[in-house]
Design a protein around this motif. Structure first.
Motif, PDB file in Angstrom:
ATOM      1  N   ARG A 138       0.830  -1.206   0.000  1.00 24.54           N
ATOM      2  CA  ARG A 138       0.000   0.000   0.000  1.00 24.54           C
ATOM      3  C   ARG A 138       0.866   1.258   0.000  1.00 24.54           C
ATOM      4  N   MET A 139       1.941   1.247   0.780  1.00 26.37           N
ATOM      5  CA  MET A 139       2.845   2.397   0.825  1.00 26.37           C
ATOM      6  C   MET A 139       3.524   2.587  -0.529  1.00 26.37           C
ATOM      7  N   ALA A 140       3.965   1.508  -1.139  1.00 28.65           N
ATOM      8  CA  ALA A 140       4.606   1.595  -2.453  1.00 28.65           C
ATOM      9  C   ALA A 140       3.646   2.189  -3.479  1.00 28.65           C
ATOM     10  N   LYS A 141       2.411   1.731  -3.478  1.00 30.20           N
ATOM     11  CA  LYS A 141       1.419   2.252  -4.415  1.00 30.20           C
ATOM     12  C   LYS A 141       1.137   3.728  -4.134  1.00 30.20           C
TER      13      LYS A 141
ATOM     14  N   GLU B 263       1.711   6.815  -6.715  1.00 28.54           N
ATOM     15  CA  GLU B 263       0.647   7.747  -7.076  1.00 28.54           C
ATOM     16  C   GLU B 263       1.099   9.197  -6.877  1.00 28.54           C
ATOM     17  N   LEU B 264       2.041   9.424  -5.970  1.00 22.66           N
ATOM     18  CA  LEU B 264       2.598  10.768  -5.772  1.00 22.66           C
ATOM     19  C   LEU B 264       3.569  11.148  -6.889  1.00 22.66           C
ATOM     20  N   GLY B 265       4.001  10.153  -7.659  1.00 23.14           N
ATOM     21  CA  GLY B 265       4.923  10.426  -8.750  1.00 23.14           C
ATOM     22  C   GLY B 265       6.291   9.808  -8.577  1.00 23.14           C
ATOM     23  N   PHE B 266       6.494   9.044  -7.522  1.00 25.13           N
ATOM     24  CA  PHE B 266       7.770   8.357  -7.329  1.00 25.13           C
ATOM     25  C   PHE B 266       7.917   7.271  -8.399  1.00 25.13           C
ATOM     26  N   THR B 267       9.116   7.102  -8.909  1.00 21.47           N
ATOM     27  CA  THR B 267       9.392   5.962  -9.773  1.00 21.47           C
ATOM     28  C   THR B 267       9.529   4.735  -8.885  1.00 21.47           C
ATOM     29  N   LEU B 268       9.506   3.565  -9.483  1.00 23.35           N
ATOM     30  CA  LEU B 268       9.654   2.348  -8.688  1.00 23.35           C
ATOM     31  C   LEU B 268      11.022   2.318  -7.997  1.00 23.35           C
ATOM     32  N   ASP B 269      12.062   2.759  -8.685  1.00 19.86           N
ATOM     33  CA  ASP B 269      13.390   2.795  -8.062  1.00 19.86           C
ATOM     34  C   ASP B 269      13.407   3.747  -6.868  1.00 19.86           C
ATOM     35  N   GLU B 270      12.704   4.873  -6.987  1.00 22.12           N
ATOM     36  CA  GLU B 270      12.630   5.809  -5.861  1.00 22.12           C
ATOM     37  C   GLU B 270      11.844   5.215  -4.701  1.00 22.12           C
TER      38      GLU B 270
ATOM     39  N   ILE C 102      11.671   2.018  -3.982  1.00 17.65           N
ATOM     40  CA  ILE C 102      12.562   1.019  -3.381  1.00 17.65           C
ATOM     41  C   ILE C 102      13.594   1.705  -2.488  1.00 17.65           C
ATOM     42  N   ALA C 103      14.165   2.806  -2.952  1.00 19.02           N
ATOM     43  CA  ALA C 103      15.165   3.533  -2.159  1.00 19.02           C
ATOM     44  C   ALA C 103      14.551   4.114  -0.891  1.00 19.02           C
ATOM     45  N   ALA C 104      13.351   4.663  -0.992  1.00 18.26           N
ATOM     46  CA  ALA C 104      12.689   5.226   0.189  1.00 18.26           C
ATOM     47  C   ALA C 104      12.368   4.140   1.206  1.00 18.26           C
ATOM     48  N   LEU C 105      11.898   3.003   0.728  1.00 21.47           N
ATOM     49  CA  LEU C 105      11.605   1.899   1.649  1.00 21.47           C
ATOM     50  C   LEU C 105      12.881   1.351   2.279  1.00 21.47           C
ATOM     51  N   ALA C 106      13.955   1.298   1.513  1.00 20.93           N
ATOM     52  CA  ALA C 106      15.233   0.835   2.055  1.00 20.93           C
ATOM     53  C   ALA C 106      15.729   1.786   3.140  1.00 20.93           C
ATOM     54  N   ALA C 107      15.563   3.096   2.918  1.00 20.33           N
ATOM     55  CA  ALA C 107      15.963   4.067   3.942  1.00 20.33           C
ATOM     56  C   ALA C 107      15.143   3.862   5.212  1.00 20.33           C
ATOM     57  N   HIS C 108      13.872   3.579   5.046  1.00 22.54           N
ATOM     58  CA  HIS C 108      13.013   3.298   6.202  1.00 22.54           C
ATOM     59  C   HIS C 108      13.478   2.033   6.918  1.00 22.54           C
ATOM     60  N   ASP C 109      13.804   1.002   6.139  1.00 21.56           N
ATOM     61  CA  ASP C 109      14.225  -0.275   6.720  1.00 21.56           C
ATOM     62  C   ASP C 109      15.517  -0.144   7.522  1.00 21.56           C
TER      63      ASP C 109
END
Length: 140
Positions: free
Chosen positions: A48-51, A55-62, A64-71
């Motif tokens: 849900r967060m990825a979607k 929808e905000l305009g992040f690319t899939l790579d962005e 993944i990077a944002a989720l990795a920073a969170h992790d």
């Protein structure tokens, strides 16, 4: 949770769940001896967060990077704001590009209505004399 349940609860297809797993949006799921993937309930929220980010305009790579920073821990809104600023900058550039394309299309439409259509090709072939043109319109 089985993959179908994750997909249903997250509002995506099973193929999307598999794709997200391959791309690293989701951690690799454990497997039962039968080969079925077993996902944690957190997978639904992560999808849900990825979607939402997409929808905000992040690319899939962005995403993944944002989720990795969170992790990795320590990700704060202030520290991660640059990601959203980059998306806004990219969207602004795209909007400007679309505005230029729209203006060119409006001008072409205006010319077309005035008898100077930009959408037709001359019937002149290389090496042949073609019809005379007056102001861009074919003389008849």
């Amino acid at each position: 949770m089985k993959i179908g349940q994750v997909a249903q609860e997250a509002g995506v297809s099973v193929d999307t769940v598999r794709f997200y797993e391959r791309r690293g949006v989701l951690p690799v799921a454990e497997r039962r001896p039968s080969g079925y993937r077993i996902f944690s309930p957190a997978s639904v929220e992560r999808i849900r967060m990825a979607k939402a980010l997409q929808e905000l305009g992040f690319t899939l790579d962005e995403v993944i990077a944002a989720l990795a920073a969170h992790d990795q821990g320590g990700a704060t809104c202030e520290g991660e704001r640059w990601r959203l600023e980059a998306v806004v900058d990219r969207l602004d550039a795209r909007i400007a590009e679309l505005a230029r394309a729209r203006q060119a299309a409006v001008e072409s439409l205006h010319d077309c209505r005035a008898g100077r259509c930009r959408l037709t090709l001359s019937t002149t072939r290389p090496g042949q004399a073609g019809p005379e043109r007056a102001g861009g319109a074919r003389a008849g």
